[in-house]
Scaffold this active site. Structure first.
Site, PDB file in Angstrom:
ATOM      1  N   THR A  81      -4.206  33.154   4.059  1.00  0.00           N
ATOM      2  CA  THR A  81      -4.626  33.727   2.781  1.00  0.00           C
ATOM      3  C   THR A  81      -5.972  34.430   2.999  1.00  0.00           C
ATOM      4  OG1 THR A  81      -5.639  31.659   2.091  1.00  0.00           O
ATOM      5  CG2 THR A  81      -3.351  32.036   1.415  1.00  0.00           C
ATOM      6  N   THR A  92      -9.313  34.810   1.769  1.00  0.00           N
ATOM      7  CA  THR A  92     -10.623  34.176   1.971  1.00  0.00           C
ATOM      8  C   THR A  92     -10.572  33.166   3.107  1.00  0.00           C
ATOM      9  OG1 THR A  92     -11.214  34.535  -0.337  1.00  0.00           O
ATOM     10  CG2 THR A  92     -12.473  32.856   0.846  1.00  0.00           C
ATOM     11  N   CYS A  93      -9.477  32.445   3.198  1.00  0.00           N
ATOM     12  CA  CYS A  93      -9.331  31.432   4.249  1.00  0.00           C
ATOM     13  C   CYS A  93      -9.340  32.055   5.636  1.00  0.00           C
ATOM     14  CB  CYS A  93      -8.041  30.647   4.031  1.00  0.00           C
ATOM     15  SG  CYS A  93      -7.910  29.913   2.387  1.00  0.00           S
ATOM     16  N   SER A  94      -8.641  33.165   5.793  1.00  0.00           N
ATOM     17  CA  SER A  94      -8.530  33.828   7.098  1.00  0.00           C
ATOM     18  C   SER A  94      -9.691  34.752   7.417  1.00  0.00           C
ATOM     19  CB  SER A  94      -7.235  34.649   7.167  1.00  0.00           C
ATOM     20  OG  SER A  94      -6.126  33.798   7.239  1.00  0.00           O
TER      21      SER A  94
END
Length: 171
Positions: A47, A49-51
């Protein structure tokens, strides 16, 4: 109710993604019961922000945590194969272990889940980071919905620096 400072981490089986090795299932207590541990969680591998920010921050600052004697674990409610692919693409360094909580059991036991069904994601982990000593939570930083401030690698390093005014519980 979510886990609180001073409480032990739950002991449930999770899948461990580590150093390009085959996926192993292990009790969380054996992984997170060390003297000094940071566990951060993201809503989902791959996703935005996560990546783009969350995992890369921990990759970038991994050596800083290790120099302080802190083991680092990242977790998401994704299956082990997704987490394994994410680790490879993100070039997760040796020693930074990712945990796949495929059914969300560990996340629910922490009381840090959120319902993302409105977004087609099902139940996921809230974005958070915690610091534990010998399996007992000493700091807990849970993000407000849509935010990315208190669970970053930089925020955790600051929170773990003696003499800073960072509260033990946020979010």
């Amino acid at each position: 109710m979510s886990i609180q400072i001073g409480q032990p981490l739950p002991d449930l089986e999770v899948a461990v993604i580590e150093d390009g090795a085959p996926v192993r299932r292990m009790p969380s207590a054996s992984l997170l019961g060390g003297p000094r541990v940071v566990l951060f969680a993201v809503p989902g591998a791959f996703t935005p922000t996560c990546s783009d920010h969350h995992l890369p921050g921990y990759v970038q600052h991994f050596r800083d945590f290790r120099e302080r004697g802190i083991e680092v674990f990242g977790m998401a409610v994704n299956d082990a194969y997704v987490m394994q692919a994410w680790a490879a693409i993100q070039q997760v360094p040796q020693g930074l272990r990712l945990l796949a909580d495929g059914n969300g059991s560990f996340t629910r036991a922490l009381g840090l889940e959120f319902d993302g069904t409105a977004y087609g994601m099902g139940v996921r982990a809230r974005r958070f980071a915690l610091y534990a000593e010998h399996g007992v939570v000493r700091q807990l930083h849970v993000e407000a919905p849509g935010e990315f401030r208190v669970s970053t690698a930089e925020a955790m390093l600051q929170a773990l620096t003696p003499g800073t005014d960072t509260p033990a519980t946020m979010g």
